[in-house]
Write a protein that holds these residues in place. Sequence first.
Motif, PDB file in Angstrom:
ATOM      1  N   ARG A  26      89.102  46.474  44.582  1.00  0.00           N
ATOM      2  CA  ARG A  26      89.453  45.669  45.762  1.00  0.00           C
ATOM      3  C   ARG A  26      90.959  45.524  45.905  1.00  0.00           C
ATOM      4  NH1 ARG A  26      85.573  40.410  45.472  1.00  0.00           N
ATOM      5  NH2 ARG A  26      85.221  40.527  47.691  1.00  0.00           N
ATOM      6  N   GLU A  27      91.677  45.631  44.786  1.00  0.00           N
ATOM      7  CA  GLU A  27      93.132  45.464  44.792  1.00  0.00           C
ATOM      8  C   GLU A  27      93.868  46.774  45.058  1.00  0.00           C
ATOM      9  OE1 GLU A  27      94.135  42.332  44.663  1.00  0.00           O
ATOM     10  OE2 GLU A  27      92.024  41.828  44.394  1.00  0.00           O
ATOM     11  N   LYS A  28      93.170  47.892  45.036  1.00  0.00           N
ATOM     12  CA  LYS A  28      93.807  49.206  45.215  1.00  0.00           C
ATOM     13  C   LYS A  28      93.995  49.511  46.694  1.00  0.00           C
ATOM     14  CE  LYS A  28      93.046  51.244  40.917  1.00  0.00           C
ATOM     15  NZ  LYS A  28      94.268  51.313  40.220  1.00  0.00           N
ATOM     16  N   GLU A  29      94.970  50.353  46.942  1.00  0.00           N
ATOM     17  CA  GLU A  29      95.197  50.821  48.313  1.00  0.00           C
ATOM     18  C   GLU A  29      94.221  51.951  48.625  1.00  0.00           C
ATOM     19  OE1 GLU A  29      97.276  49.618  50.720  1.00  0.00           O
ATOM     20  OE2 GLU A  29      97.551  48.005  49.267  1.00  0.00           O
ATOM     21  N   PRO A  30      93.674  51.948  49.818  1.00  0.00           N
ATOM     22  CA  PRO A  30      92.716  52.998  50.185  1.00  0.00           C
ATOM     23  C   PRO A  30      93.402  54.322  50.449  1.00  0.00           C
ATOM     24  CG  PRO A  30      93.092  51.525  52.039  1.00  0.00           C
ATOM     25  CD  PRO A  30      93.867  50.963  50.864  1.00  0.00           C
ATOM     26  N   PRO A  31      92.655  55.379  50.462  1.00  0.00           N
ATOM     27  CA  PRO A  31      91.282  55.517  49.973  1.00  0.00           C
ATOM     28  C   PRO A  31      91.283  55.733  48.459  1.00  0.00           C
ATOM     29  CG  PRO A  31      92.020  57.617  50.856  1.00  0.00           C
ATOM     30  CD  PRO A  31      93.162  56.634  51.030  1.00  0.00           C
ATOM     31  N   ILE A  32      90.132  55.646  47.836  1.00  0.00           N
ATOM     32  CA  ILE A  32      90.047  55.888  46.397  1.00  0.00           C
ATOM     33  C   ILE A  32      89.806  57.370  46.144  1.00  0.00           C
ATOM     34  CG2 ILE A  32      89.298  53.566  45.833  1.00  0.00           C
ATOM     35  CD1 ILE A  32      86.446  54.591  45.563  1.00  0.00           C
ATOM     36  N   ASN A  33      89.989  57.782  44.896  1.00  0.00           N
ATOM     37  CA  ASN A  33      89.888  59.206  44.579  1.00  0.00           C
ATOM     38  C   ASN A  33      88.425  59.683  44.504  1.00  0.00           C
ATOM     39  OD1 ASN A  33      88.864  58.695  41.946  1.00  0.00           O
ATOM     40  ND2 ASN A  33      90.930  58.574  41.107  1.00  0.00           N
ATOM     41  N   GLU A  34      88.289  60.986  44.521  1.00  0.00           N
ATOM     42  CA  GLU A  34      86.974  61.613  44.544  1.00  0.00           C
ATOM     43  C   GLU A  34      86.174  61.327  43.271  1.00  0.00           C
ATOM     44  OE1 GLU A  34      85.178  66.073  45.109  1.00  0.00           O
ATOM     45  OE2 GLU A  34      87.077  65.590  46.101  1.00  0.00           O
TER      46      GLU A  34
END
Length: 133
Positions: free
Chosen positions: A84-92
């Motif tokens: 939730r704290e990470k910047e989008p998008p997340i990795n594959e």
Amino acid sequence: MGIRSDLDANFDFEIVDEFLDHYSMMIDSMEVMVIDLGKENMYKRSISELFRVFHNIKSASSYLKIEPMSKLAAFVESELEELREKEPPINEETINWLLEVSDMFAAWQDDLKLDNELSKIKFSLLKIPDTDK
């Protein structure tokens, strides 16, 4: 005796039935939410919804004493809290891991429907993916 028979023997039918209905709805929407994590414009909404889904599964399965389900849901919920704290998008890698998690919960849905013993958790699900891009 399978998981459904166990639940019916130990809990009120209405509680079990309500759990199965809600669980089915959550499983049906889980994969789409995971895939949407790869879309920058859908990330925040999807991560929040997935967190809510796993929190609800954790709570309900804990109440019903479905230990493997409760433990995996808690494990995933804590990872989603970090995401939730990470910047989008997340990795594959993370998306693929979450899709495998989704498959595990879908297998448990089948186990519930067919009154089988719960399938064993795949060891690969217990390895948290590298969430860095």
